[in-house]
Design a protein around this motif. Structure first.
Motif, short mmCIF file in Angstrom:
data_model
loop_
_atom_site.label_atom_id
_atom_site.label_comp_id
_atom_site.label_asym_id
_atom_site.label_seq_id
_atom_site.Cartn_x
_atom_site.Cartn_y
_atom_site.Cartn_z
N ILE A 264 0.84 -1.20 0.00
CA ILE A 264 0.00 0.00 0.00
C ILE A 264 0.88 1.25 0.00
O ILE A 264 0.64 2.22 -0.76
CB ILE A 264 -0.94 0.00 1.22
CG1 ILE A 264 -2.00 -1.10 1.07
CG2 ILE A 264 -1.62 1.35 1.37
CD1 ILE A 264 -2.87 -1.28 2.29
N SER A 265 1.92 1.21 0.86
CA SER A 265 2.82 2.36 0.93
C SER A 265 3.47 2.62 -0.43
O SER A 265 3.56 3.77 -0.88
CB SER A 265 3.90 2.10 1.99
OG SER A 265 3.31 1.89 3.25
N ASP A 267 2.42 1.56 -3.50
CA ASP A 267 1.50 1.90 -4.57
C ASP A 267 0.87 3.27 -4.38
O ASP A 267 0.39 3.86 -5.35
CB ASP A 267 0.40 0.83 -4.66
CG ASP A 267 0.94 -0.48 -5.22
OD1 ASP A 267 2.07 -0.48 -5.72
OD2 ASP A 267 0.23 -1.51 -5.16
N LEU A 268 0.81 3.75 -3.14
CA LEU A 268 0.29 5.10 -2.92
C LEU A 268 1.38 6.15 -3.05
O LEU A 268 1.14 7.28 -3.50
CB LEU A 268 -0.36 5.19 -1.54
CG LEU A 268 -1.70 4.47 -1.36
CD1 LEU A 268 -2.19 4.60 0.08
CD2 LEU A 268 -2.76 5.02 -2.32
N LYS A 269 2.59 5.79 -2.63
CA LYS A 269 3.67 6.77 -2.66
C LYS A 269 4.04 7.16 -4.09
O LYS A 269 4.35 8.33 -4.38
CB LYS A 269 4.89 6.20 -1.94
CG LYS A 269 6.03 7.20 -1.78
CD LYS A 269 7.14 6.62 -0.94
CE LYS A 269 8.26 7.63 -0.77
NZ LYS A 269 7.85 8.86 -0.08
N MET A 307 -5.04 6.40 -7.79
CA MET A 307 -5.09 6.30 -6.33
C MET A 307 -6.50 6.00 -5.84
O MET A 307 -6.70 5.19 -4.93
CB MET A 307 -4.60 7.62 -5.71
CG MET A 307 -3.11 7.85 -5.84
SD MET A 307 -2.62 9.46 -5.16
CE MET A 307 -3.16 9.28 -3.47
N ILE A 311 -7.57 2.76 -3.75
CA ILE A 311 -8.26 2.85 -2.46
C ILE A 311 -9.57 2.08 -2.49
O ILE A 311 -9.94 1.39 -1.52
CB ILE A 311 -8.48 4.32 -2.08
CG1 ILE A 311 -7.12 4.98 -1.79
CG2 ILE A 311 -9.40 4.45 -0.88
CD1 ILE A 311 -7.19 6.48 -1.63
N SER A 445 -2.95 -3.26 -9.21
CA SER A 445 -2.58 -3.23 -7.80
C SER A 445 -2.17 -4.58 -7.25
O SER A 445 -1.56 -4.67 -6.19
CB SER A 445 -3.77 -2.70 -6.98
OG SER A 445 -4.87 -3.60 -7.08
#
Length: 490
Positions: A264-265, A267-269, A307, A311, A445
């Motif tokens: 998650i970190s 793919d979001l960063k 994003m 989510i 993802s």
């Protein structure tokens, strides 16, 4: 043998062995103090002395005592005394009559007796006792009485003590000690073996519990008996196995959680970093033309959409994992449902130069219980996953469907690059991607197939994957017939 039965038998043995030892010791004491076990009949009630309970020498002795009281002069008659010889011979006994310290009458069997050592007048013994006279031992009865002239008469009825009596008298302390030793040894051995049969397996359980307490769940114990402790051992081993499995599952969950946070970190960063860069470019005036600003804004928008999609995927995955997603099941004809869905999809696929083939047997029965929207999400995730990796000029999707007596199988096959064999077991894991760079241009993802699997499992179905490198990948969805579900619920 159960512990209850073992304890019962042990207690019975601890009771019976002392009783046997007591009876044996009593027998030995009787032999020592009475000289003959048969003399016990004198202590029994009259009702027990019927027929032959009283010994013949005792009856003869009583007869002589009566004669001494009723007609003592006849008792002192040599003729009468000699008439008793045959009767005395039958009972292996002899008779001595002493008058005023002198031997008045002596039977032939007792001629070698040292008469000087006979008990004195006044030490009458009604019952048999063992007396050592010289070097011999006799079982002797004594009766003292007076004649009318005041003479002191002593009557001795004697028989040579048996070798058994001598043996008992000689070895009685040893025999008594041996009986006591046997009693102690029996109780000690019974206590030892019974306690050992209980304590040893309990110590094993204690040792196994210590291993579990220290976190070692690999130490196994084997039940070698069928009693209560054996059943406890088996239950303990089953508990250990379940604890081990739970620990492994918990460890896997923890590893998955850490991996989930890491993915998650990452793919979001990545999109956030991109958005920050483009915003800084606009702020710093790098995008100094309308065309460049429009391109920057479009890139920012695309990353924001990615994003938002990620989510949404995370939210759906979490709710599915917790069982919080509501399903609205209804009876549908999966053939008609897929025909409509692929008809809508075919327009988009043609734009991407993808050929779609839908194959099925028209006469089959294809009724299932399904949630239309959730099942559509499964198909979309599988097809989108296939489209992202297709690398051939002629792209092809083949959807086939057939029905068995219990299930309906829907297969989606592509002619993409395929998946390496070592990656196939992990392909339905969350965030797993066969292409490990996690480039968003070559994959999503990593949650799509995980979500698809969870939705199909909520439909009481299964999903499996087959793939060959350079040939393609086929994913098969297996759903139970509507009729089978109705039978199971009824």
């Amino acid at each position: 043998m159960s512990i209850k039965l073992r304890l019962i038998l042990s207690n019975i043995a601890m009771i019976t062995v002392p009783i046997i030892m007591f009876m044996l010791t009593s027998f030995l004491l009787m032999m020592v103090f009475l000289g003959d076990i048969r003399e016990m009949t004198n202590f029994l009630p009259e009702s027990h002395n019927y027929h032959k309970t009283k010994q013949e020498d005792t009856l003869l002795f009583l007869e002589l005592k009566e004669k001494s009281a009723a007609n003592p002069m006849e008792l002192m008659s040599k003729k009468y005394l000699e008439s008793l010889n045959s009767e005395l011979s039958e009972i292996d006994s002899g008779l001595i009559i002493r008058k005023n310290d002198e031997i008045f009458y002596l039977t032939r069997e007792l001629e070698n007796v040292d008469t000087e050592e006979l008990p004195e007048f006044g030490t009458e013994k009604s019952f048999r006792s063992l007396e050592e006279i010289g070097e011999q031992t006799f079982a002797m009865k004594q009766h003292d009485f007076y004649l009318q002239d005041g003479s002191e008469i002593t009557l001795f009825l004697m028989r040579d003590a048996s070798p058994w009596n001598q043996f008992v008298r000689t070895f009685f302390p040893i025999l008594f000690g041996l009986c006591l030793l046997i009693l102690i040894a029996t109780n000690g051995l019974l206590t030892y073996f019974v306690s050992k049969s209980i304590i040893n397996p309990i110590n094993q359980l204690k040792k196994a519990a210590h291993f579990i307490k220290s976190g070692n769940l690999h130490h196994s114990i084997t039940a070698t008996r069928n009693d209560e402790i054996g059943q406890l051992t088996q239950a303990f081993e089953e508990m250990r196995i379940q604890l081990k499995e739970s620990h492994e599952i918990q460890k896997q969950y923890e590893d998955n959680r850490k991996e989930l946070i890491a993915h998650i970190s990452h793919d979001l960063k990545t999109p956030i970093t991109s958005i920050k860069g483009y915003i800084e470019g606009i702020r710093d005036g790098v995008a100094d033309t309308p065309e460049r600003r429009a391109r920057y804004i479009q890139t920012i928008y695309t990353n924001a959409v990615d994003m938002d999609h990620l989510i949404d995927e995370l939210f759906l995955f979490s709710k599915l994992d917790l069982g919080k997603v509501p399903f609205e099941f209804e009876k549908i004809d999966i053939k008609d449902y897929l025909s409509d869905y692929f008809e809508e999809l075919s327009f988009d696929l043609r734009k991407q130069n993808v050929e779609l083939n839908f194959q099925f047997a028209p006469q089959g029965h294809y009724h299932v219980l399904a949630d239309r929207e959730k099942f559509k999400r499964v198909l979309a995730n599988i097809i989108n996953n296939s489209l992202k990796y297709m690398d051939k000029d002629k792209k092809e999707l083949i959807i086939s469907m057939h029905s068995t007596d219990e299930t309906i199988e829907v297969s989606i096959a592509d002619n993409g690059p395929g998946i390496a064999e070592e990656s196939i077991p992990f392909i339905f894991n969350q965030f797993y991607r066969a292409e490990q760079s996690r480039n968003k241009l070559t994959g999503g993802s990593g949650l799509g197939l995980s979500i698809a699997k969870m939705i199909i499992e909520e439909h009481n179905g299964k999903i499996k994957l087959e793939s060959t490198l350079t040939v393609g990948t086929k994913i098969t969805i297996i759903l139970p017939h509507h009729s089978c579900l109705e039978e199971a619920t009824s």
